[in-house]
Write a protein that holds these residues in place. Sequence first.
Motif, PDB file in Angstrom:
ATOM      1  N   PRO A 127       0.821  -1.213   0.000  1.00  0.00           N
ATOM      2  CA  PRO A 127       0.000   0.000   0.000  1.00  0.00           C
ATOM      3  C   PRO A 127       0.857   1.265   0.000  1.00  0.00           C
ATOM      4  CG  PRO A 127      -0.825  -1.582   1.596  1.00  0.00           C
ATOM      5  CD  PRO A 127       0.492  -2.106   1.128  1.00  0.00           C
ATOM      6  N   GLN A 128       0.408   2.275  -0.736  1.00  0.00           N
ATOM      7  CA  GLN A 128       1.130   3.532  -0.843  1.00  0.00           C
ATOM      8  C   GLN A 128       0.414   4.624  -0.044  1.00  0.00           C
ATOM      9  OE1 GLN A 128       4.133   3.940  -2.299  1.00  0.00           O
ATOM     10  NE2 GLN A 128       4.111   1.736  -2.679  1.00  0.00           N
ATOM     11  N   PRO A 129       1.096   5.239   0.919  1.00  0.00           N
ATOM     12  CA  PRO A 129       0.439   6.200   1.812  1.00  0.00           C
ATOM     13  C   PRO A 129      -0.110   7.427   1.096  1.00  0.00           C
ATOM     14  CG  PRO A 129       2.825   6.188   2.126  1.00  0.00           C
ATOM     15  CD  PRO A 129       2.503   5.011   1.278  1.00  0.00           C
ATOM     16  N   GLY A 130       0.470   7.775  -0.065  1.00  0.00           N
ATOM     17  CA  GLY A 130       0.001   8.944  -0.799  1.00  0.00           C
ATOM     18  C   GLY A 130      -1.083   8.639  -1.800  1.00  0.00           C
ATOM     19  N   ALA A 131      -1.576   7.415  -1.840  1.00  0.00           N
ATOM     20  CA  ALA A 131      -2.565   7.008  -2.839  1.00  0.00           C
ATOM     21  C   ALA A 131      -3.864   7.786  -2.681  1.00  0.00           C
ATOM     22  CB  ALA A 131      -2.833   5.510  -2.734  1.00  0.00           C
ATOM     23  N   GLY A 132      -4.544   7.983  -3.813  1.00  0.00           N
ATOM     24  CA  GLY A 132      -5.836   8.672  -3.790  1.00  0.00           C
ATOM     25  C   GLY A 132      -7.009   7.723  -3.884  1.00  0.00           C
ATOM     26  N   MET A 133      -6.751   6.420  -3.824  1.00  0.00           N
ATOM     27  CA  MET A 133      -7.809   5.415  -3.952  1.00  0.00           C
ATOM     28  C   MET A 133      -7.758   4.448  -2.776  1.00  0.00           C
ATOM     29  SD  MET A 133      -7.369   4.443  -7.992  1.00  0.00           S
ATOM     30  CE  MET A 133      -5.741   3.754  -7.659  1.00  0.00           C
ATOM     31  N   PHE A 134      -8.837   3.692  -2.637  1.00  0.00           N
ATOM     32  CA  PHE A 134      -8.834   2.606  -1.669  1.00  0.00           C
ATOM     33  C   PHE A 134      -8.014   1.441  -2.225  1.00  0.00           C
ATOM     34  CE2 PHE A 134     -13.013   4.504  -0.295  1.00  0.00           C
ATOM     35  CZ  PHE A 134     -12.555   4.903   0.955  1.00  0.00           C
ATOM     36  N   PRO A 135      -7.486   0.580  -1.358  1.00  0.00           N
ATOM     37  CA  PRO A 135      -6.713  -0.576  -1.832  1.00  0.00           C
ATOM     38  C   PRO A 135      -7.570  -1.475  -2.721  1.00  0.00           C
ATOM     39  CG  PRO A 135      -6.444  -0.267   0.541  1.00  0.00           C
ATOM     40  CD  PRO A 135      -7.549   0.642   0.114  1.00  0.00           C
ATOM     41  N   PRO A 136      -6.966  -2.107  -3.723  1.00  0.00           N
ATOM     42  CA  PRO A 136      -7.730  -2.989  -4.621  1.00  0.00           C
ATOM     43  C   PRO A 136      -8.503  -4.074  -3.888  1.00  0.00           C
ATOM     44  CG  PRO A 136      -5.538  -2.580  -5.510  1.00  0.00           C
ATOM     45  CD  PRO A 136      -5.554  -1.978  -4.138  1.00  0.00           C
ATOM     46  N   GLU A 137      -7.926  -4.601  -2.803  1.00  0.00           N
ATOM     47  CA  GLU A 137      -8.622  -5.678  -2.094  1.00  0.00           C
ATOM     48  C   GLU A 137      -9.908  -5.185  -1.433  1.00  0.00           C
ATOM     49  OE1 GLU A 137      -5.052  -4.360   0.479  1.00  0.00           O
ATOM     50  OE2 GLU A 137      -5.512  -4.760  -1.638  1.00  0.00           O
ATOM     51  N   TRP A 138      -9.999  -3.877  -1.140  1.00  0.00           N
ATOM     52  CA  TRP A 138     -11.239  -3.317  -0.627  1.00  0.00           C
ATOM     53  C   TRP A 138     -12.302  -3.249  -1.718  1.00  0.00           C
ATOM     54  CZ3 TRP A 138     -11.164   1.151   3.420  1.00  0.00           C
ATOM     55  CH2 TRP A 138     -10.329   0.807   4.494  1.00  0.00           C
ATOM     56  N   LEU A 139     -11.869  -2.958  -2.926  1.00  0.00           N
ATOM     57  CA  LEU A 139     -12.800  -2.714  -4.029  1.00  0.00           C
ATOM     58  C   LEU A 139     -13.260  -3.999  -4.711  1.00  0.00           C
ATOM     59  CD1 LEU A 139     -10.965   0.337  -5.682  1.00  0.00           C
ATOM     60  CD2 LEU A 139     -12.950   0.425  -4.158  1.00  0.00           C
ATOM     61  N   GLN A 140     -12.469  -5.043  -4.600  1.00  0.00           N
ATOM     62  CA  GLN A 140     -12.782  -6.276  -5.326  1.00  0.00           C
ATOM     63  C   GLN A 140     -14.132  -6.838  -4.904  1.00  0.00           C
ATOM     64  OE1 GLN A 140      -9.466  -8.894  -4.713  1.00  0.00           O
ATOM     65  NE2 GLN A 140      -8.090  -7.707  -6.012  1.00  0.00           N
ATOM     66  N   ASN A 141     -14.905  -7.262  -5.905  1.00  0.00           N
ATOM     67  CA  ASN A 141     -16.219  -7.832  -5.654  1.00  0.00           C
ATOM     68  C   ASN A 141     -16.619  -8.670  -6.859  1.00  0.00           C
ATOM     69  OD1 ASN A 141     -17.991  -6.134  -7.607  1.00  0.00           O
ATOM     70  ND2 ASN A 141     -16.774  -4.611  -6.497  1.00  0.00           N
ATOM     71  N   GLN A 142     -17.674  -9.442  -6.713  1.00  0.00           N
ATOM     72  CA  GLN A 142     -18.179 -10.273  -7.800  1.00  0.00           C
ATOM     73  C   GLN A 142     -19.380  -9.654  -8.504  1.00  0.00           C
ATOM     74  OE1 GLN A 142     -16.650 -13.088  -8.859  1.00  0.00           O
ATOM     75  NE2 GLN A 142     -15.078 -12.621  -7.325  1.00  0.00           N
ATOM     76  N   PHE A 143     -20.071  -8.739  -7.817  1.00  0.00           N
ATOM     77  CA  PHE A 143     -21.331  -8.259  -8.389  1.00  0.00           C
ATOM     78  C   PHE A 143     -21.135  -7.367  -9.611  1.00  0.00           C
ATOM     79  CE2 PHE A 143     -20.478  -5.192  -4.907  1.00  0.00           C
ATOM     80  CZ  PHE A 143     -20.568  -3.975  -5.578  1.00  0.00           C
TER      81      PHE A 143
END
Length: 488
Positions: A127-143
């Motif tokens: 994880p990068q502290p300066g990132a402007g997005m949530f981590p990919p593992e937070w966003l991952q979903n099946q729907f």
Amino acid sequence: MLTRDTTHSLTEQLAARFAERIRSRLLPAGARLPSVRACAAQQSVSPYTVVAAYDLLQAQGLVEARRQRGFYVRDYVAKAAVPITPAAPEAQGKTLKDAVSLSLPAASARINATSLIRGMMHKATHPQPGAGMFPPEWLQNQFLQSALRKVVGSDALHAMHWSYGVPMGDELLRQLLAERLKGLGLPVGYEQVMTTMGATQALDIVSRTLLKAGDAVMVEEPGWSVEFARLAALGMQVLPVPRGPDGPDLAVMRHYCETHAPKLYVSVSVLHNPTSYSLHPAAAHQVLQLAQAYNFYIVEDDTYSHIAPEHATRLSVLDGLKRSIYVSGFAKILAPNWRVGYMVAPPDLVDRMLDTKLLSTLTSPAMMERAMALCMENGQLRRHIERMRSHLVQARKHSVPLALEAGCQFVTEPAGMFGWVETGMDTEVLAQRMLDENYLIAPGSLFHASRKPSTLMRINYACTQDASFWRVYQRVRAEFPQAEPMPR
């Protein structure tokens, strides 16, 4: 690390390292390189090696030396409109007119956002502290995939393939968005809702519709540097308005209104980036009074609406979309690369905004929009947002104590997605050193209209829960027992 058992000298290795960062814009135009003494200590080489490396960079045209100030990354971009920078009004005996300085910043201070954008897209193993997005593992979903498969398998797919689609955007999505906005206190018909290629395009459509080159635009500072850069690239006169806990500095806004007749004010009312401030109702009321008195429009960027309290004060809600335009999207909370955003404008501006959209992109991604609509319709998006909010609360609980233990101080109350923290040193210098450790941070200078040194940095709570980052931060910070003097 630099090595001594290679065919390339230490000088060449060090110069190559800086050159790569400059060309990839991780070191943006105007950035100051570490002092010779500091760089020598950081890299365990002699000052002579550093001087020789900087000379190589200068010979390649990548940096320039400024007498008694150090070495700076050269700016290759043609000069855009120069922003007006308000000076601090705390000096005794100074009037507000004196405080809002109209002095032109040096070329090195021009607006630059590409380093932050490239940092957002930088691929990393942690994880990068300066990132402007949530981590990919937070966003991952099946729907999302299921919804897209459903769209692809429907009879409507053929119509989506062989036509440009509905100019205003997918009708089902716009209807559902109108229902959502009613829940925020903004009753609008779906006819006023227009989809865009992300919230960024919506902001661009507003600017290209309402402004012409040379017009003055008020933008909150600190603020989203992409907006500063985008407006400057269009030839606008950028007027930075200091943003405080309750809202913008109203005295500065009034002064700009009286002297520059701005046409637009760009605001993030709720969970402002980078401070996470939210607008106070009294300040919102006064901003709307100024807009009415001085005849300017307000574009409200509600990018963080999905993680914000629904009862939070929004200018568009109080105004009823008379002199305001509402902008939002799904990139932060769901699918950054789908680029599904939307905007809601006063009825008399809708056709003009649509004309601008048609001239820029003709249409927007119909399949993505319909899939997004299906996710909203069946409640999957709502449940996903609830999970994300819960994750974020826990992330702040972990990240804030770690930041405090590492010696940082929060200059704003922890809230939302981002923390605005004091480090006690020039964070551009810190950012360069942290790159050696494979960490991208967001230095405070990136959030100002004119580039100036800052001891602040923005952290993403979701990406700073790991104690290992803070241990690296403390070790690197210890290399600078006293902050290097920042140029004036």
